[in-house]
Write an enzyme that holds these catalytic residues in place. Sequence first.
Site, mmCIF file in Angstrom:
data_model
loop_
_atom_site.group_PDB
_atom_site.id
_atom_site.type_symbol
_atom_site.label_atom_id
_atom_site.label_comp_id
_atom_site.label_asym_id
_atom_site.label_seq_id
_atom_site.Cartn_x
_atom_site.Cartn_y
_atom_site.Cartn_z
ATOM 1 N N ASP A 297 0.814 -1.214 0.000
ATOM 2 C CA ASP A 297 0.000 0.000 0.000
ATOM 3 C C ASP A 297 0.847 1.264 0.000
ATOM 4 O O ASP A 297 1.792 1.399 0.786
ATOM 5 C CB ASP A 297 -0.900 0.028 1.241
ATOM 6 N N HIS B 144 -0.306 -7.765 -1.427
ATOM 7 C CA HIS B 144 -1.648 -8.343 -1.510
ATOM 8 C C HIS B 144 -2.304 -7.920 -2.811
ATOM 9 O O HIS B 144 -1.843 -7.004 -3.507
ATOM 10 C CB HIS B 144 -2.501 -7.946 -0.299
ATOM 11 N N ARG C 75 -11.636 0.813 5.612
ATOM 12 C CA ARG C 75 -10.216 0.581 5.882
ATOM 13 C C ARG C 75 -9.595 1.757 6.614
ATOM 14 O O ARG C 75 -9.864 2.914 6.286
ATOM 15 C CB ARG C 75 -9.454 0.359 4.576
#
Length: 280
Positions: free
Chosen positions: A104, A256, A271
Amino acid sequence: MGTYSHFEVKLLSGAVGAVLSGIDISEELSADAIVEIRQAWLEHLVIFFREQQLSDERLMAFGRRFGDLYLHPNLAKKGPNPEVIHVVKEPEATRVVGAEWHTDTGHVECPPMGAILHALEVPPRGGDTLFANQYLAYETLSDGLKAALDGMKAVHDDSRVAGPNANKGRSTQTRDDEEWTPTENAHPVVRTHPETGRKALFVNVASAHKFEGMRRAESAALLEYLFKHATRPEFTCRFNWEPGSVAFWDNRCLKHIAVNDYQGHRRDMRRVQLVGDRPA
């Protein structure tokens, strides 16, 4: 595997991931319970909880037990809490956020330490998330390649995930205004985890475009090898979402990917991310 008194642990695969049961993370947990959750998180890299009922406020409160909450620089904010990202795919949308293997927000100076994702609505089938252990990705490289990568940096930017055309076919919106310009930072190809001391591969196709001091064309072949090697099946686990499921992953040693295989159905998640440090 560690011994825990506040929950039970079931491994999700041989490489990464564990489901924690017997604990309600919507409650005010004791300091001892938080210590054990962090220990399980560091041991398994991504931990999962089932049947959790979390308001945005409780999601933020749980996240703050592990660090300060991170404000995403690109994804659009909805609702009263800018720390909470609404990750939504409407039935008519054709694309999803995170549809390629990635860490991320790798383009910023200090990428997030981790993220906590809570499922509110999921499709009747599909929509799984896969995670890949980047400790194993590094440890299984040859000694010669490890030596070659030592000290190398990759240049990351957000040109693939923000800016012109980034929102075409997506429900979750990112910055595409005229004032947007790419954010670029160089990070070690191999980073050392600040809590475990283990080395992990730290390049991903979403943001790493070349090696520092090299042209893109010169970097392409080795980067492509590292991208593919890092997501070998034996390094991964796959998580099937249910309403109330929660995933808490370590962004410093994982990649991911969100599987986009539920066209015509809605998926609604919330999130929060945790502030991280500069990779070293």
